[in-house]
Write an enzyme that holds these catalytic residues in place. Structure first.
Site, PDB file in Angstrom:
ATOM      1  N   ARG A 158     -21.972 -25.995 -20.983  1.00 26.44           N
ATOM      2  CA  ARG A 158     -21.570 -25.518 -22.256  1.00 26.44           C
ATOM      3  C   ARG A 158     -20.961 -24.111 -21.790  1.00 26.44           C
ATOM      4  O   ARG A 158     -21.059 -23.432 -21.135  1.00 26.44           O
ATOM      5  CB  ARG A 158     -23.266 -24.985 -22.641  1.00 26.44           C
ATOM      6  CG  ARG A 158     -23.488 -25.549 -24.169  1.00 26.44           C
ATOM      7  CD  ARG A 158     -24.650 -25.089 -24.601  1.00 26.44           C
ATOM      8  NE  ARG A 158     -24.862 -23.845 -24.215  1.00 26.44           N
ATOM      9  CZ  ARG A 158     -26.268 -23.514 -23.852  1.00 26.44           C
ATOM     10  NH1 ARG A 158     -27.383 -24.090 -24.073  1.00 26.44           N
ATOM     11  NH2 ARG A 158     -26.538 -22.183 -23.481  1.00 26.44           N
ATOM     12  N   HIS A 190     -26.794 -21.362  -1.799  1.00 26.28           N
ATOM     13  CA  HIS A 190     -27.358 -20.149  -1.653  1.00 26.28           C
ATOM     14  C   HIS A 190     -28.847 -19.927  -1.214  1.00 26.28           C
ATOM     15  O   HIS A 190     -29.468 -18.828  -1.411  1.00 26.28           O
ATOM     16  CB  HIS A 190     -26.991 -19.559  -2.816  1.00 26.28           C
ATOM     17  CG  HIS A 190     -25.604 -19.663  -3.209  1.00 26.28           C
ATOM     18  ND1 HIS A 190     -24.978 -19.333  -4.565  1.00 26.28           N
ATOM     19  CD2 HIS A 190     -24.317 -19.857  -2.713  1.00 26.28           C
ATOM     20  CE1 HIS A 190     -23.839 -19.516  -4.456  1.00 26.28           C
ATOM     21  NE2 HIS A 190     -23.567 -19.841  -3.353  1.00 26.28           N
TER      22      HIS A 190
END
Ligand SMILES: NC(=O)c1ccc[n+]([C@@H]2O[C@H](COP(=O)([O-])OP(=O)(O)OC[C@H]3O[C@@H](n4cnc5c(N)ncnc54)[C@H](O)[C@@H]3O)[C@@H](O)[C@H]2O)c1
Ligand SMILES: [Zn+2]
Length: 280
Positions: free
Chosen positions: A251, A125
Site C-alpha cells: 500500500r 534484522h
C-alpha cells in the site's frame, strides 16, 4: 476478488500465474505485520513515529538512552510478544507448504512468519524475541529477560500507566531514572535485543544466503516494504541485475517501483489470500 477494480483483478491474475510457476522468493517488511497490530515505520499508520530510531552507537554508548530504551521496551514488549500471525503470514506459509516458494527473507523482527508455520525464514534484522550479550555472545529468550526486568523493577508497570496502545511508550525522565537495567546472566555484560539496529550491518552470512536465493529465483515477491532501506532494496537491485522478475504488493509508494515488473497497491490482507487458491 470483491472490491477490486478490473485493473487490479488483472494484476492479481498475473501475480497468481507467476506464483503458480514456483521458485518465488518472498521479501517481507513491516507492512505484512500491521494487520497483526504491529505498526510499520513509513506507512500511514507509522507516520506518527516520534523521534529517530535507536542506533547501535547510542544504545551501546549512552547509558541513559539505553535505560530509556529498556524501560519503554519493557512496557511495550507485549505488543510484539503477544502479536499473532495474520492472513498474510498464513498465506505465505501455505504457498511454501505447496512448494511454490524458494525462500522467505524478512526484514521483520517479530517472528510471525514462523508463528504462521513458515520454515527456513531468513531474518535479516534478527528477532525481538531473543536477547544477545555483547560481551560473551550468549543468546537468551526475551521472556526470560522480561521476567528478570519485572523482578528488578517491582511496581514499574503501575507507575507508567499511560502506555500507548501501539507499544510506543512515552515515559518522563523521572520514571526512566528509576528503572533498573538487567545485564547478562552469564557474564554481566551488556544485553541488547538480537536485532540489527541502524548503524549496524546485517551479518554477512544472512546477506549472502539471501543473495543466493534471489539469484536462483524465478520471481522476487516484495510484501509490505517501502524498500527505503538499502538492507532490503539491494535484493530488488540484485534481482533486476540477474534477470529475476520483481513483483511488489504494497500500500503506497515504494522505492522499488522503477525496478518492478508488477506493482499492486493494495492491502496484503486482500491480495494474499487470493493467491494460488486451492482448486484441487
Ligand atoms: N513487524 C516488525 O518486525 C517491524 C515493524 C516496524 C519496523 N520494523 C523494522 O523497520 C524497518 C522498516 O522497513 P520496512 O520496509 O519493512 O517497512 P516500512 O515501514 O518502511 O514500510 C512498510 C510499507 O508497508 C505498507 N503497508 C502497511 N500495511 C500494509 C498492508 N496491510 N498491506 C499492504 N501494505 C501495507 C506501508 O504503506 C509501507 O509502504 C525494517 O528494517 C524492520 O526491521 C520491523
Ligand atoms: Zn554475557
Amino acid at each position: 476478488m470483491e472490491g477490486m477494480d478490473l485493473e487490479m483483478v488483472e494484476q492479481v491474475a498475473r501475480l497468481d500465474e507467476w506464483v503458480a510457476e514456483g521458485d518465488v522468493v518472498v521479501l517481507s517488511g513491516a507492512g505484512l505485520s500491521t494487520d497483526s497490530g504491529i505498526p510499520d515505520y513509513r506507512g500511514p499508520s507509522g507516520s506518527a513515529r516520534r523521534g529517530s530510531p535507536m542506533t547501535y552507537q547510542t544504545f551501546t554508548g549512552d547509558p541513559v538512552a539505553r535505560r530509556r530504551y529498556w524501560a519503554r521496551s519493557h512496557l511495550g514488549w507485549r505488543t510484539i510478544g503477544d502479536a499473532r500471525p495474520n492472513d498474510g503470514h498464513r498465506a505465505v506459509a501455505r504457498l511454501q507448504e505447496r512448494g511454490l516458494l524458494a525462500g522467505v527473507i524478512t526484514q521483520n523482527v517479530d517472528g510471525l512468519h514462523q508463528a504462521a508455520g513458515a520454515r527456513d525464514v531468513i531474518e535479516l534484522h534478527g528477532n525481538m524475541a531473543r536477547v544477545v550479550c555483547l560481551a560473551c555472545g550468549d543468546t537468551s529468550g526475551r521472556d526470560e529477560l522480561e521476567a528478570r526486568l519485572s523482578a528488578a523493577n517491582p511496581g514499574f508497570e503501575a507507575v507508567a500507566a499511560t502506555v500507548n496502545p501501539d507499544g510506543d511508550v512515552e515515559l518522563d525522565d523521572a520514571e526512566v531514572a528509576g528503572f533498573t537495567v538487567v545485564d547478562c546472566g552469564a557474564c554481566g555484560g551488556m544485553l541488547k535485543p538480537d536485532v540489527v539496529y541502524f548503524g549496524e550491518t546485517v551479518p554477512p552470512d544472512r546477506v549472502s544466503r539471501s543473495f543466493a536465493l534471489v539469484a536462483g529465483a524465478r520471481t522476487l515477491l516484495v510484501l509490505g516494504s517501502s524498500l527505503t532501506v538499502m538492507s532490503g532494496r539491494r535484493f530488488v537491485l540484485r534481482a533486476v541485475r540477474d534477470g529475476v522478475r520483481v513483483a511488489i504488493v504494497n500500500r503506497g509508494v515504494t522505492r522499488g517501483e522503477p525496478y518492478a515488473d508488477l506493482v499492486i497497491d493494495a492491502p496484503l490482507g486482500v491480495i494474499l489470500p487470493n493467491l494460488a487458491p486451492l482448486t484441487v
